[in-house]
Design a protein around this motif. Structure first.
Motif, mmCIF file in Angstrom:
data_model
loop_
_atom_site.group_PDB
_atom_site.id
_atom_site.type_symbol
_atom_site.label_atom_id
_atom_site.label_comp_id
_atom_site.label_asym_id
_atom_site.label_seq_id
_atom_site.Cartn_x
_atom_site.Cartn_y
_atom_site.Cartn_z
ATOM 1 N N THR A 388 -6.108 4.439 -9.586
ATOM 2 C CA THR A 388 -5.372 3.303 -9.028
ATOM 3 C C THR A 388 -3.886 3.410 -9.366
ATOM 4 O O THR A 388 -2.993 3.211 -8.496
ATOM 5 C CB THR A 388 -5.928 1.979 -9.563
ATOM 6 N N VAL A 389 -3.610 3.747 -10.647
ATOM 7 C CA VAL A 389 -2.211 3.886 -11.044
ATOM 8 C C VAL A 389 -1.543 5.024 -10.287
ATOM 9 O O VAL A 389 -0.389 4.915 -9.826
ATOM 10 C CB VAL A 389 -2.117 4.119 -12.567
ATOM 11 N N LYS A 390 -2.299 6.116 -10.111
ATOM 12 C CA LYS A 390 -1.733 7.270 -9.402
ATOM 13 C C LYS A 390 -1.388 6.923 -7.948
ATOM 14 O O LYS A 390 -0.330 7.300 -7.418
ATOM 15 C CB LYS A 390 -2.720 8.426 -9.484
ATOM 16 N N ASN A 391 -2.298 6.195 -7.314
ATOM 17 C CA ASN A 391 -2.039 5.803 -5.912
ATOM 18 C C ASN A 391 -0.826 4.868 -5.816
ATOM 19 O O ASN A 391 0.001 4.973 -4.893
ATOM 20 C CB ASN A 391 -3.266 5.109 -5.327
ATOM 21 N N ASN A 392 -0.714 3.950 -6.775
ATOM 22 C CA ASN A 392 0.424 3.028 -6.746
ATOM 23 C C ASN A 392 1.734 3.758 -6.995
ATOM 24 O O ASN A 392 2.776 3.425 -6.406
ATOM 25 C CB ASN A 392 0.238 1.934 -7.794
ATOM 26 N N LEU A 393 1.678 4.790 -7.889
ATOM 27 C CA LEU A 393 2.887 5.582 -8.102
ATOM 28 C C LEU A 393 3.294 6.303 -6.821
ATOM 29 O O LEU A 393 4.487 6.455 -6.523
ATOM 30 C CB LEU A 393 2.659 6.591 -9.233
ATOM 31 N N GLY A 394 2.288 6.793 -6.057
ATOM 32 C CA GLY A 394 2.618 7.426 -4.749
ATOM 33 C C GLY A 394 3.275 6.454 -3.797
ATOM 34 O O GLY A 394 4.211 6.800 -3.070
ATOM 35 N N GLY A 395 2.775 5.188 -3.823
ATOM 36 C CA GLY A 395 3.402 4.173 -2.968
ATOM 37 C C GLY A 395 4.819 3.888 -3.377
ATOM 38 O O GLY A 395 5.715 3.688 -2.536
ATOM 39 N N ILE A 396 5.047 3.878 -4.718
ATOM 40 C CA ILE A 396 6.410 3.647 -5.202
ATOM 41 C C ILE A 396 7.326 4.774 -4.732
ATOM 42 O O ILE A 396 8.468 4.539 -4.276
ATOM 43 C CB ILE A 396 6.407 3.536 -6.742
ATOM 44 N N SER A 397 6.859 6.012 -4.818
ATOM 45 C CA SER A 397 7.688 7.166 -4.397
ATOM 46 C C SER A 397 8.019 7.085 -2.916
ATOM 47 O O SER A 397 9.162 7.349 -2.492
ATOM 48 C CB SER A 397 6.960 8.471 -4.722
ATOM 49 N N LYS A 398 7.029 6.719 -2.105
ATOM 50 C CA LYS A 398 7.283 6.611 -0.660
ATOM 51 C C LYS A 398 8.303 5.502 -0.384
ATOM 52 O O LYS A 398 9.215 5.659 0.456
ATOM 53 C CB LYS A 398 5.988 6.320 0.082
ATOM 54 N N SER A 399 8.162 4.371 -1.059
ATOM 55 C CA SER A 399 9.107 3.272 -0.836
ATOM 56 C C SER A 399 10.513 3.657 -1.273
ATOM 57 O O SER A 399 11.515 3.301 -0.620
ATOM 58 C CB SER A 399 8.646 2.025 -1.609
ATOM 59 N N VAL A 400 10.576 4.422 -2.424
ATOM 60 C CA VAL A 400 11.887 4.871 -2.874
ATOM 61 C C VAL A 400 12.525 5.796 -1.837
ATOM 62 O O VAL A 400 13.725 5.708 -1.533
ATOM 63 C CB VAL A 400 11.765 5.558 -4.244
ATOM 64 N N GLU A 401 11.717 6.735 -1.283
ATOM 65 C CA GLU A 401 12.245 7.637 -0.262
ATOM 66 C C GLU A 401 12.726 6.872 0.964
ATOM 67 O O GLU A 401 13.751 7.215 1.562
ATOM 68 C CB GLU A 401 11.173 8.659 0.123
ATOM 69 N N ARG A 402 11.960 5.840 1.321
ATOM 70 C CA ARG A 402 12.390 5.031 2.491
ATOM 71 C C ARG A 402 13.700 4.314 2.192
ATOM 72 O O ARG A 402 14.606 4.270 3.030
ATOM 73 C CB ARG A 402 11.291 4.036 2.837
ATOM 74 N N CYS A 403 13.817 3.756 0.997
ATOM 75 C CA CYS A 403 15.066 3.093 0.627
ATOM 76 C C CYS A 403 16.224 4.084 0.618
ATOM 77 O O CYS A 403 17.346 3.760 1.034
ATOM 78 C CB CYS A 403 14.918 2.443 -0.754
ATOM 79 N N LYS A 404 15.960 5.314 0.149
ATOM 80 C CA LYS A 404 17.011 6.330 0.160
ATOM 81 C C LYS A 404 17.461 6.644 1.582
ATOM 82 O O LYS A 404 18.658 6.835 1.846
ATOM 83 C CB LYS A 404 16.499 7.611 -0.517
#
Length: 574
Positions: A388-404
């Motif tokens: 669960t933590v790993k999947n949420n970290l992937g979501g955080i990375s995707k959101s960060v890339e989108r913000c970038k």
């Protein structure tokens, strides 16, 4: 931004008058004063030509009417002159017949002249006397009311004239009898004595008066005879009795004058051949006076009708123009308000670019920390919530890339990048961009149609910025089509510039949306699929390159972007 006292393109109608009528309380244009200015100007423009044309038409018709009157008067006076000439010829023929060559001795002997006079007077009662004059000017025989036997005419001018011309007709004079009369003298050559002699007959002037009265008609106001010195040979209704003075110079022709009462008066004068007389015909007012009055009445009616129609048309136009000016002022106010809103959007865009720059650093830290946590998770043993933590970290990375990506576009939109110029072929740049999009079009089953002009001139421009423009627009076309569509790219030259048309057969853009597609942050894509900066960036880049971009779209048929690239770039203001 001040939106009061707007002015429009209609200000040219009356520059000073229209710009000044502004209500002091509201600061808005005074439409009542504007209407008065328009009324005055348009009435002047409408009525003055009508009056000028009417006056010219009136004068021209009057001139033609006068010419017609003069021609008719000329015809009348010519006919009357011929009648008088015929009468004079008849009288002259009687005297000439009496004065045959071989009758000199006969007329001077015994009472033959008396008998001849009695026979002539029986036929022509207006003959007053007869006299026979020899070549020396002595009257050898006479019959009449006076004792003129042996009278000496050798010093009279008329005697030499009758010897020279063979015939002489005098003007009217009173003589011994104090009664107006005139003389006809005829000369001839006596075959026996071989000398000239003259037969002179005196005729009562009432003969002329009676004949003039006979040929005078109701169409003539006055008709009389005058001699070369302007002395009346017959009586006139306007100038007096016989031997009175004619008031005007005796000039042959037709003269138009105005009487003391302002009436049109025509004076026709014609010479009677072989006599000292001229015939004068006077006509007060026009011969066709009723027709002239009818014309003037119709003319006045037409002029007043035209003026009335001008008033109606001017009233309608002024009302319409005032309404249009008012509507235009309201539209201008709305545009100024919209410009204020656009200015606010631009300020927000600059603010957003600054915010995006500031956000980049925290995003980099979040991305770094998320990556570190993922590395730590890989190094730890399994536990209950590891996945669960790993999947949420992937979501955080995707959101960060989108913000970038969003902040990168914000920075690209706000950054003032310099233009790197180089000679390039626009067709080559299009080919380079299409290489990046082959897989996307293949996946979406989009057919590509290229119509590239082979001999395009080289353009001096920025390669990277042109690539970005073409990439954004073609990407938008792919997104708009979705699946199974056609994208057409055409290049050609227009007025020395290179023109690129990128057209798709997608759903098209609504006409209400179309004016806003180049605005920053304006997007029709679903939430999360677009930032509204792509076309704004393209618009800014192509303007910076000295070119232009326009769009045409029909809902249900597709959209076409037309990009104009100058061959030689000109500097444009930011």
């Amino acid at each position: 931004m001040n939106t009061k006292n707007p002015f429009t393109i209609f200000d040219w109608i009356a520059p000073n008058a229209v710009r000044n009528p502004v209500d002091a309380d509201s600061g808005q244009r005074s439409y009542a004063q504007l209407s008065m200015v328009l009324y005055s100007s348009m009435l002047l423009i409408a009525i003055v030509p009508v009056l000028v044309v009417g006056w010219l038409g009136y004068q021209n018709y009057n001139r033609l009417f006068q010419i017609s009157e003069q021609e008719e008067l000329q015809w009348k006076i010519d006919g009357k002159i011929k009648s008088i000439e015929h009468m004079v010829t008849s009288l002259k023929s009687v005297v000439q017949f009496t004065a045959r060559r071989d009758r000199y001795m006969e007329l001077t002997e015994n009472d033959n002249l008396e008998e001849l006079f009695i026979r002539i007077q029986h036929q022509y009662a207006f003959f007053a006397d007869l006299g026979v004059i020899d070549q020396s000017g002595i009257q050898q025989a006479y019959y009449g009311p006076y004792n003129l036997q042996g009278a000496d005419y050798s010093k009279e001018k008329w005697l030499q004239e009758v010897f020279d011309k063979g015939v002489y007709i005098s003007g009217v004079y009173t003589g011994y009898r104090k009664v107006p009369h005139f003389a006809i003298a005829v000369s001839n050559l006596d075959p026996k004595t071989r000398q000239l002699w003259v037969l002179r007959a005196t005729i009562d002037a009432s003969t002329l008066q009676e004949f003039i009265d006979t040929i005078k008609t109701n169409a003539t106001d006055d008709l009389f005879l005058v001699d070369g010195n302007g002395v009346l040979q017959t009586s006139s209704g306007y100038y007096g009795k016989t031997l009175a003075k004619f008031g005007s110079p005796v000039e042959v022709g037709i003269h138009h004058k105005l009487s003391d009462r302002g009436e049109d008066t025509f004076e026709a004068i014609g010479t009677i051949n072989n006599t000292p007389w001229s015939l004068v015909l006077l006509k007060r007012r026009y011969i066709h006076h009723d027709e002239w009055k009818n014309f003037r009445a119709r003319f006045i009616f037409i002029i007043f009708t035209c003026i009335l129609m001008s008033l109606i048309v001017v009233h309608t136009l002024v009302k319409m123009l005032t309404g249009l000016i008012k509507k235009t002022d309201e539209m201008q106010i709305a545009m100024l308000k919209e410009a204020e809103h656009t200015d606010k959007l631009a300020s927000i865009g600059r603010l957003a670019a600054g915010v995006g720059h500031e956000i980049n650093n925290p995003l980099a830290i979040i991305s770094q920390k998320a990556g570190l946590i993922e590395d730590l998770l890989e190094m730890t043993s399994d536990f209950e919530y590891k996945d669960t933590v790993k999947n949420n970290l992937g979501g955080i990375s995707k959101s960060v890339e989108r913000c970038k990506a969003i902040t990168h576009r914000l920075l690209g939109f706000a950054r003032r990048t310099d233009v790197t110029e180089e000679p390039l072929q626009v067709n080559d740049i299009i080919g380079e961009v299409l290489q990046f999009l082959d897989n996307a079009m293949l996946y979406s089953r989009i057919k590509l149609e290229l119509h590239l002009q082979s001999d395009l001139p080289e353009a001096v421009s920025d390669r990277l910025q042109l690539q970005q423009i073409f990439l954004n627009i073609i990407n938008n076309a792919i997104d708009a089509i979705g699946k199974d569509g056609v994208i057409s790219i055409t290049t050609h030259t227009v007025a020395g510039d290179v023109r690129v048309v990128i057209q798709d057969n997608g759903p098209g853009i609504d006409k209400q949306i179309l004016p806003h597609i180049f605005e920053p942050f304006y997007t029709t894509k679903e939430t999360g699929k677009g930032t509204g900066l792509g076309l704004s960036i393209c618009y800014g880049l192509i303007k910076k390159l000295g070119g232009d971009i326009t769009v045409r779209s029909v809902v249900g048929q597709g959209t076409a972007f037309t990009i104009t690239i100058p061959v030689h770039r000109e500097e444009h203001g930011e």
